[in-house]
Write a protein that holds these residues in place. Structure first.
Motif, mmCIF file in Angstrom:
data_model
loop_
_atom_site.group_PDB
_atom_site.id
_atom_site.type_symbol
_atom_site.label_atom_id
_atom_site.label_comp_id
_atom_site.label_asym_id
_atom_site.label_seq_id
_atom_site.Cartn_x
_atom_site.Cartn_y
_atom_site.Cartn_z
ATOM 1 N N LEU A 231 42.854 -40.485 -0.490
ATOM 2 C CA LEU A 231 41.704 -41.195 0.072
ATOM 3 C C LEU A 231 41.810 -41.320 1.587
ATOM 4 O O LEU A 231 41.670 -42.387 2.172
ATOM 5 C CB LEU A 231 41.574 -42.587 -0.567
ATOM 6 C CG LEU A 231 41.374 -42.609 -2.091
ATOM 7 C CD1 LEU A 231 41.316 -44.033 -2.599
ATOM 8 C CD2 LEU A 231 40.120 -41.859 -2.485
ATOM 9 N N SER A 232 42.077 -40.220 2.245
ATOM 10 C CA SER A 232 42.213 -40.222 3.696
ATOM 11 C C SER A 232 41.538 -38.986 4.260
ATOM 12 O O SER A 232 41.404 -37.962 3.593
ATOM 13 C CB SER A 232 43.693 -40.251 4.086
ATOM 14 O OG SER A 232 43.852 -40.024 5.463
ATOM 15 N N SER A 233 41.108 -39.087 5.520
ATOM 16 C CA SER A 233 40.484 -37.934 6.175
ATOM 17 C C SER A 233 41.513 -37.056 6.864
ATOM 18 O O SER A 233 41.157 -36.100 7.544
ATOM 19 C CB SER A 233 39.467 -38.430 7.212
ATOM 20 O OG SER A 233 40.118 -39.217 8.206
ATOM 21 N N THR A 234 42.799 -37.379 6.710
ATOM 22 C CA THR A 234 43.859 -36.644 7.397
ATOM 23 C C THR A 234 43.819 -35.139 7.136
ATOM 24 O O THR A 234 44.016 -34.359 8.068
ATOM 25 C CB THR A 234 45.232 -37.211 7.003
ATOM 26 O OG1 THR A 234 45.264 -38.594 7.337
ATOM 27 C CG2 THR A 234 46.345 -36.503 7.742
ATOM 28 N N PRO A 235 43.589 -34.655 5.893
ATOM 29 C CA PRO A 235 43.562 -33.198 5.680
ATOM 30 C C PRO A 235 42.587 -32.477 6.597
ATOM 31 O O PRO A 235 42.907 -31.424 7.151
ATOM 32 C CB PRO A 235 43.150 -33.077 4.210
ATOM 33 C CG PRO A 235 43.638 -34.332 3.585
ATOM 34 C CD PRO A 235 43.458 -35.388 4.621
ATOM 35 N N ASN A 236 41.398 -33.029 6.784
ATOM 36 C CA ASN A 236 40.423 -32.387 7.658
ATOM 37 C C ASN A 236 40.900 -32.371 9.105
ATOM 38 O O ASN A 236 40.683 -31.397 9.838
ATOM 39 C CB ASN A 236 39.077 -33.106 7.562
ATOM 40 C CG ASN A 236 38.432 -32.922 6.204
ATOM 41 O OD1 ASN A 236 38.606 -31.881 5.574
ATOM 42 N ND2 ASN A 236 37.704 -33.921 5.745
ATOM 43 N N VAL A 237 41.564 -33.449 9.524
ATOM 44 C CA VAL A 237 42.080 -33.509 10.892
ATOM 45 C C VAL A 237 43.153 -32.446 11.097
ATOM 46 O O VAL A 237 43.193 -31.765 12.129
ATOM 47 C CB VAL A 237 42.650 -34.915 11.187
ATOM 48 C CG1 VAL A 237 43.262 -34.960 12.583
ATOM 49 C CG2 VAL A 237 41.567 -35.967 11.055
ATOM 50 N N VAL A 238 44.025 -32.272 10.109
ATOM 51 C CA VAL A 238 45.083 -31.260 10.207
ATOM 52 C C VAL A 238 44.481 -29.865 10.295
ATOM 53 O O VAL A 238 44.901 -29.033 11.104
ATOM 54 C CB VAL A 238 46.034 -31.357 8.994
ATOM 55 C CG1 VAL A 238 47.058 -30.234 9.034
ATOM 56 C CG2 VAL A 238 46.739 -32.700 8.974
ATOM 57 N N VAL A 239 43.480 -29.606 9.461
ATOM 58 C CA VAL A 239 42.846 -28.287 9.463
ATOM 59 C C VAL A 239 42.168 -28.020 10.810
ATOM 60 O O VAL A 239 42.306 -26.929 11.384
ATOM 61 C CB VAL A 239 41.830 -28.185 8.310
ATOM 62 C CG1 VAL A 239 41.004 -26.912 8.443
ATOM 63 C CG2 VAL A 239 42.548 -28.201 6.971
ATOM 64 N N GLU A 240 41.439 -28.999 11.314
ATOM 65 C CA GLU A 240 40.761 -28.819 12.601
ATOM 66 C C GLU A 240 41.758 -28.568 13.725
ATOM 67 O O GLU A 240 41.549 -27.704 14.587
ATOM 68 C CB GLU A 240 39.913 -30.053 12.907
ATOM 69 C CG GLU A 240 38.718 -30.219 11.970
ATOM 70 C CD GLU A 240 37.997 -31.535 12.193
ATOM 71 O OE1 GLU A 240 38.412 -32.276 13.121
ATOM 72 O OE2 GLU A 240 37.038 -31.828 11.456
ATOM 73 N N HIS A 241 42.849 -29.320 13.711
ATOM 74 C CA HIS A 241 43.857 -29.145 14.753
ATOM 75 C C HIS A 241 44.509 -27.766 14.643
ATOM 76 O O HIS A 241 44.726 -27.086 15.654
ATOM 77 C CB HIS A 241 44.912 -30.244 14.632
ATOM 78 C CG HIS A 241 46.015 -30.132 15.641
ATOM 79 N ND1 HIS A 241 45.842 -30.452 16.971
ATOM 80 C CD2 HIS A 241 47.300 -29.704 15.516
ATOM 81 C CE1 HIS A 241 46.975 -30.242 17.621
ATOM 82 N NE2 HIS A 241 47.872 -29.788 16.763
ATOM 83 N N THR A 242 44.822 -27.349 13.427
ATOM 84 C CA THR A 242 45.428 -26.024 13.224
ATOM 85 C C THR A 242 44.479 -24.920 13.679
ATOM 86 O O THR A 242 44.894 -23.941 14.314
ATOM 87 C CB THR A 242 45.780 -25.824 11.738
ATOM 88 O OG1 THR A 242 46.608 -26.905 11.295
ATOM 89 C CG2 THR A 242 46.524 -24.516 11.524
#
Length: 363
Positions: A301-312
């Motif tokens: 329940l976090s938006s962290t995966p999207n942040v990681v993908v965008e940063h990568t």
């Protein structure tokens, strides 16, 4: 770092995929084995032991059946997880964040089921002897009556070559039977299995090889002054049924296996998350298989995966290496935006509530 994150190359991902796949398959096989064993346990005990256990606890009587169903479900879930990892490795589909979350949720459900099975098997193991002793007391109290409970008692004594709760002496003086944490119903009362000072020993206690065994062996011993205990010992089984059955059907093995399975599931869940997230990043950024990409223990329940993908994606687009420090700042910024958005929503709701209150007062 704000959450556990690893950078994996192609070889490391392959090894993790192999380990996670093997682990899920091992859990599938072990869980299936426990399910089969619990099913077998229930089938061989339902006509004799189970009814006696039910006199004290219904849960104890159906514990093997519930354990079998639960472990079968766990096995199916881990079979799905094994297929999930295989599919990710072969990259037959493009996984979305929701798909990975579903996979994680299913793994967590399997872990919760196994944890419940640990409690169930532990309950069955800790209470088996006491519940069985209680049921046997109930059956012995009706030894001179034709009841289904007595029939189960005879079946146990014949099938497991045992006699009484603690031994054959139980039929000589039932009021002296002492089993821990079990109330003896024969204390301060005449036992229905005895008549005029002589106690009837059921035929089910007789040894199979003794063809002239009689329920009144104790009477004959006293009548003809056969004081040697060997006269009785040669005719009847001496071991108590609770101790004999406690070594065969107590559920200790299932309890230990379930505990080990639970620990293995936790380790596999972490590996599955690492495999899933790294493959997810590869798919989202369109990177080659030999690229080094991040993987992490998935924060639910976090938006962290999207942040990681965008940063990568930004790192790959600019030709830079993956930077943990920059990612940490990006995650904090994302969380700060979420916090501000939540705060603004709360403020707007309070203003709306206040406005409605003032309007109602003015009217």
């Amino acid at each position: 770092m704000v959450f556990p994150l690893l950078l994996l190359n192609s070889n490391e991902r392959t090894r993790l995929i192999e380990v996670a796949g093997i682990g899920n398959f091992v859990v599938f096989m072990v869980a299936l084995g426990v399910a089969v064993f619990d099913s077998y346990e229930y089938m061989i005990t339902k006509s004799s032991i189970t009814p006696l256990l039910a006199t004290k606890s219904i849960m104890a009587s159906v514990a093997p059946l519930v354990g079998a169903i639960s472990m079968a479900l766990t096995a199916l879930l881990h079979l799905w997880a094994w297929v999930f990892i295989k599919d990710q490795h072969l990259r037959h589909t493009r996984w979305k964040t929701s798909a990975i979350l579903e996979g994680v949720y299913i793994s967590i459900i399997a872990i919760v089921i196994t944890f419940a099975c640990i409690g169930l098997h532990g309950f069955y193991w800790l209470n088996f002897k006491r519940n069985l002793a209680h049921g046997m007391f109930e059956a012995m109290a009706k030894a001179n009556k034709s009841t289904e409970l007595v029939s189960h008692l005879h079946d146990i004594q014949m099938d497991y070559t045992c006699c009484g709760v603690t031994g054959i002496s139980d039929y000589f003086n039932a009021s002296e039977i002492n089993y821990p944490n079990v109330d003896n119903p024969f204390v301060d009362s005449d036992w229905t299995g005895c008549d005029s000072g002589y106690c009837y020993i059921p035929f089910s206690c007789c040894r199979a090889e003794v063809y002239d065994c009689t329920p009144w062996a104790a009477v004959l011993r006293d009548k003809y002054n056969l004081v040697e205990d060997s006269y009785v010992d040669e005719m009847y089984h001496q071991a108590g049924c609770v101790s004999v059955l406690g070594t065969r059907h107590s559920g200790l093995a299932q309890f230990i296996i379930s505990g080990c399975l639970f620990l293995l599931q936790l380790a596999i869940l972490a590996l599955t998350m690492l495999v899933s997230t790294s493959t997810f990043v590869l798919e989202k950024v369109g990177a080659e298989e030999d690229c080094i990409v991040p993987s992490w223990i998935l924060p639910i329940l976090s938006s962290t995966p999207n942040v990681v993908v965008e940063h990568t994606y930004r790192c790959f687009a600019t030709g830079n290496d993956f930077d943990r420090e920059t990612l940490t700042k990006a995650v904090f910024r994302d969380r700060e935006r979420l916090r501000q958005r939540t705060t603004m929503l709360h403020q707007m709701r309070r203003k709306q509530t206040s406005y409605k209150t003032q309007s109602s007062k003015s009217n």
